[in-house]
Design an enzyme around this catalytic site. Structure first.
Site, PDB file in Angstrom:
ATOM      1  N   GLU A  23      44.187 -27.173  32.710  1.00 34.96           N
ATOM      2  CA  GLU A  23      45.198 -27.964  32.516  1.00 34.96           C
ATOM      3  C   GLU A  23      45.737 -28.588  31.984  1.00 34.96           C
ATOM      4  O   GLU A  23      47.491 -28.632  32.535  1.00 34.96           O
ATOM      5  CB  GLU A  23      44.551 -29.015  33.280  1.00 34.96           C
ATOM      6  CG  GLU A  23      43.647 -29.163  34.576  1.00 34.96           C
ATOM      7  CD  GLU A  23      41.944 -30.086  34.584  1.00 34.96           C
ATOM      8  OE1 GLU A  23      41.851 -30.996  33.178  1.00 34.96           O
ATOM      9  OE2 GLU A  23      40.987 -29.536  35.243  1.00 34.96           O
TER      10      GLU A  23
ATOM     11  N   LYS B 224      32.301 -32.944  38.599  1.00 39.98           N
ATOM     12  CA  LYS B 224      32.603 -32.224  37.732  1.00 39.98           C
ATOM     13  C   LYS B 224      32.666 -32.109  36.484  1.00 39.98           C
ATOM     14  O   LYS B 224      32.675 -31.279  35.498  1.00 39.98           O
ATOM     15  CB  LYS B 224      34.653 -32.671  37.466  1.00 39.98           C
ATOM     16  CG  LYS B 224      35.930 -31.501  36.756  1.00 39.98           C
ATOM     17  CD  LYS B 224      36.815 -31.790  36.867  1.00 39.98           C
ATOM     18  CE  LYS B 224      37.651 -31.080  35.951  1.00 39.98           C
ATOM     19  NZ  LYS B 224      39.338 -31.012  36.607  1.00 39.98           N
TER      20      LYS B 224
ATOM     21  N   ASP C  93      46.257 -35.104  28.239  1.00 40.81           N
ATOM     22  CA  ASP C  93      45.415 -36.241  29.342  1.00 40.81           C
ATOM     23  C   ASP C  93      44.091 -36.617  29.682  1.00 40.81           C
ATOM     24  O   ASP C  93      43.344 -36.031  28.890  1.00 40.81           O
ATOM     25  CB  ASP C  93      44.999 -34.314  29.832  1.00 40.81           C
ATOM     26  CG  ASP C  93      44.621 -34.877  31.665  1.00 40.81           C
ATOM     27  OD1 ASP C  93      44.193 -35.511  32.185  1.00 40.81           O
ATOM     28  OD2 ASP C  93      44.244 -33.383  32.201  1.00 40.81           O
TER      29      ASP C  93
ATOM     30  N   ASP D 297      44.763 -28.753  41.643  1.00 45.73           N
ATOM     31  CA  ASP D 297      43.720 -29.545  40.305  1.00 45.73           C
ATOM     32  C   ASP D 297      43.263 -30.226  40.960  1.00 45.73           C
ATOM     33  O   ASP D 297      42.378 -31.093  42.068  1.00 45.73           O
ATOM     34  CB  ASP D 297      45.021 -30.551  40.050  1.00 45.73           C
ATOM     35  CG  ASP D 297      44.392 -31.237  39.151  1.00 45.73           C
ATOM     36  OD1 ASP D 297      43.260 -31.565  38.355  1.00 45.73           O
ATOM     37  OD2 ASP D 297      44.898 -32.431  38.593  1.00 45.73           O
TER      38      ASP D 297
HETATM   39  P1  ADP Z   1      41.403 -36.646  37.130  1.00 51.35           P
HETATM   40  O1  ADP Z   1      42.105 -35.560  36.394  1.00 51.35           O
HETATM   41  O2  ADP Z   1      40.510 -37.047  36.410  1.00 51.35           O
HETATM   42  O3  ADP Z   1      41.006 -36.541  38.192  1.00 51.35           O
HETATM   43  P2  ADP Z   1      43.043 -38.620  37.438  1.00 51.35           P
HETATM   44  O4  ADP Z   1      44.553 -38.323  36.792  1.00 51.35           O
HETATM   45  O5  ADP Z   1      43.782 -39.219  38.600  1.00 51.35           O
HETATM   46  O6  ADP Z   1      41.986 -38.078  36.977  1.00 51.35           O
HETATM   47  O7  ADP Z   1      43.389 -40.103  37.051  1.00 51.35           O
HETATM   48  C1  ADP Z   1      42.610 -41.055  37.720  1.00 51.35           C
HETATM   49  C2  ADP Z   1      42.417 -41.889  36.526  1.00 51.35           C
HETATM   50  O8  ADP Z   1      43.471 -42.780  35.978  1.00 51.35           O
HETATM   51  C3  ADP Z   1      40.951 -43.119  37.275  1.00 51.35           C
HETATM   52  O9  ADP Z   1      40.763 -43.612  36.172  1.00 51.35           O
HETATM   53  C4  ADP Z   1      42.046 -44.501  37.305  1.00 51.35           C
HETATM   54  O10 ADP Z   1      41.506 -45.503  37.821  1.00 51.35           O
HETATM   55  C5  ADP Z   1      43.137 -44.259  36.365  1.00 51.35           C
HETATM   56  N1  ADP Z   1      44.870 -44.593  37.191  1.00 51.35           N
HETATM   57  C6  ADP Z   1      45.298 -44.599  37.685  1.00 51.35           C
HETATM   58  N2  ADP Z   1      46.459 -45.305  38.053  1.00 51.35           N
HETATM   59  C7  ADP Z   1      45.847 -46.523  37.119  1.00 51.35           C
HETATM   60  C8  ADP Z   1      47.264 -46.754  36.767  1.00 51.35           C
HETATM   61  N3  ADP Z   1      47.662 -47.997  37.112  1.00 51.35           N
HETATM   62  N4  ADP Z   1      46.874 -47.994  35.567  1.00 51.35           N
HETATM   63  C9  ADP Z   1      45.698 -48.008  34.899  1.00 51.35           C
HETATM   64  N5  ADP Z   1      44.925 -46.604  35.433  1.00 51.35           N
HETATM   65  C10 ADP Z   1      45.068 -45.406  35.972  1.00 51.35           C
HETATM   66 MG    MG Z   2      43.026 -34.415  35.408  1.00 50.30          MG
END
Ligand code: ADP
Ligand code: MG
Length: 516
Positions: free
Chosen positions: A151, A74, A182, A12
């Site tokens: 995804e 990205k 998502d 991912d």
């Molecule tokens: P991506 O797929 O875009 O790389 P993720 O699915 O890993 O991202 O999500 C990352 C986002 O989730 C970040 O903006 C992070 O701040 C947010 N995030 C992670 N944990 C929490 C939480 N407990 N509460 C609110 N937002 C969160």
């Molecule tokens: Mg993601």
């Protein structure tokens, strides 16, 4: 039994965090921790002189060398270069992403015998150039990219493998209409799938490349920066790159804290002056309500395209870290009138599904057919840019409409405009309105070396196809001569073959600090 020496890998490659998973000997997906011991690796790269650092360490050092930090690459995939210069240099986004992949591969190889045959995930709304850029990033990182997968499809595969869409006799229990929501760090993606046992069909998809957790963080930063200026006067603290970097980190921490607590404190320091501000969850939710409502708007759009009423959705799957914000599930329950499934890991579901898909593809390479079928749709229309005869205005002749089931081949006939014409040029675009506005130029195809002395009006047939993974192929033939026509496809964006080689050499020559 799977080959333990060559496990199927799923990656991912996220906007903010990336995850690598593999299929174990029993065919179960497992996440692999990086060298720091974390399952999630921040998708950030720090360039310092000749040293390149990826992940958490890069982010920590960012406040000291903010101009060397590349994050959110990205979002720029499919663009010629990262949105800003990094310490004076221009980097293609696929190079930045390939460095993230290199770290994941390197760290996983400390635990697995080989990390090579991989499926990398992409948002379903990624257009063709962004998909190609993702495959190129994988290749630059030395991976054998078996394929890319959307995804939400990957998340649904994980859900299906774990929860099952089959009854106890192994038959499809019923047709499920699954909405995958998502909300990640920088992007939002919503997909409606119909799942019947082991058949995963995407019905419609939509999303927003510029909507994710970072936008929620920015609302907090704006709020606090305004309060700071009101209190201390002077310049906007956000204008200072180092202060902004610290505020960005603080905003994310505060946002995460508010997921579990009703209120917390935001601390800012700028030019020797400090401020502590109480932030309640209520305030945060009101600062960001319009962002959340934008996601609901996209859902309605996707359901409309699929001719599906909100109450016909049978399950909702949440993916992405931002879905942890309590307002997300609350609003979705209101919108769709049902409780939300939280049984799969929002962080790992996508990587796990990619590993499952990599396993299927490895089997297929070995001649073992899978009982799982995945059908995808294209998220953008594919068209040819022409001219309207009456008005002389540009016109988008759509050949493959958005949300068509893939793979799909569509033919379009062109005619030569004059006697003896030897070539025809066709501009291929994705998306855009009827006159081609807001479209992405994908490629210029030139049908070359047509035989001499063809009369005016000779038909040339061009076949446009989307493969299952959303990548494009083009072929041309002259029906009258029953002959394939030479076709040169000049891509409008992305790395050329020569640039791939040059960047590969650059990457091989970098000093990648990988934390071991
Ligand atoms: P991506 O797929 O875009 O790389 P993720 O699915 O890993 O991202 O999500 C990352 C986002 O989730 C970040 O903006 C992070 O701040 C947010 N995030 C992670 N944990 C929490 C939480 N407990 N509460 C609110 N937002 C969160
Ligand atoms: Mg993601």
């Amino acid at each position: 039994m799977r080959d333990p020496n060559n496990p199927a890998i799923g990656i991912d490659l996220g906007t903010t965090f990336s995850v690598l998973a593999y299929l174990d000997a029993h065919g179960e997906p497992k996440s692999v921790a990086n060298a720091e011991g974390d399952l999630l690796t921040p998708s950030v790269v720090l360039f310092e002189d000749s040293l390149v650092t990826v992940g958490k360490e890069a982010r920590k050092a960012a406040a000291l060398v903010p101009e060397g930090l590349a994050a959110f690459a990205k979002r720029d995939m499919g663009e010629p270069a990262f949105h800003r210069e990094i310490s004076g240099s221009k980097f293609p986004p696929e190079v930045i992403q390939s460095l993230v992949l290199s770290k994941l591969k390197h760290d996983a190889e400390l635990q697995l015998p080989r990390v090579e045959q991989a499926v990398i995930t992409v948002p379903s709304y990624f257009n063709e150039p962004r998909r190609k850029a993702t495959q190129d990033a994988g290749q630059l990182a030395g991976l054998d990219v078996l394929d890319i997968i959307n995804e939400p499809t990957a998340a649904a595969l994980t859900y299906g493998a774990k929860q099952g869409f089959l009854n106890e006799r192994g038959e499809a229990a019923k047709t499920e209409r699954v909405l995958v929501y998502d909300l990640g760090g920088g992007t939002f993606d919503v997909t409606l799938m119909e799942i019947e046992g082991k058949n995963y069909n995407t019905i419609a998809t939509g999303g927003d490349v510029y909507l994710g957790g970072i936008d929620f963080d920015r609302r907090l930063i704006d709020h606090v920066a305004a309060a700071f200026q009101e209190k201390h006067g002077g310049d906007d603290p956000k204008q200072d790159l180092a202060t902004l970097q610290r505020m960005t980190q603080e905003a994310e921490d505060v946002k995460r804290a508010l997921t579990n607590r009703e209120q917390t404190t935001f601390t800012v320091e700028h030019k020797g002056q400090g401020m502590r501000l109480q932030i309640t969850r209520n305030l945060f939710e009101s600062l960001t309500e319009d962002l959340l409502m934008r996601t609901m708007f996209t859902i309605r759009n996707v359901l409309r395209q699929a001719n599906c009423e909100a109450n016909q959705v049978t399950r909702v799957i949440l993916v992405g870290g931002s879905t942890r914000m309590p307002m997300v599930a609350r609003q979705l329950e209101k919108e769709l009138g049902q409780t939300i499934d939280r049984s799969i890991s929002t962080d790992e579901a996508v990587a796990h599904g990619a590993a499952i898909y990599a396993g299927i593809l490895q089997n297929e390479r070995a001649g073992i057919k899978s009982s799982v079928s995945v059908v995808n749709v294209n998220s953008h229309s594919l068209g040819v840019l022409g001219t309207e005869e009456a008005t002389g205005r540009p016109r988008n002749a759509v050949i493959i409409p958005a949300n068509s089931q893939l793979p799909l081949v569509m033919g379009k006939r062109f005619s030569t405009a004059k006697d003896g014409q030897r070539s025809i040029k066709v501009s291929v675009i994705e998306g855009g309105n009827a006159s081609g506005q807001n479209a992405t130029p994908v490629a210029q195809c030139v049908i070359r070396d047509l035989p001499p002395n063809l009369p005016k009006g000779t038909k040339v047939e061009v076949f446009f196809s989307y493969q299952q993974n959303g990548r494009m192929k083009i072929r041309a033939r002259v029906p009258k001569l029953d002959k394939e026509a030479t076709l040169v496809v000049q891509r409008e964006v992305g790395l050329s073959d020569e640039n791939m080689v040059a960047w590969q050499q650059w990457i091989d020559g970098t000093n990648l600090s990988l934390g071991d």
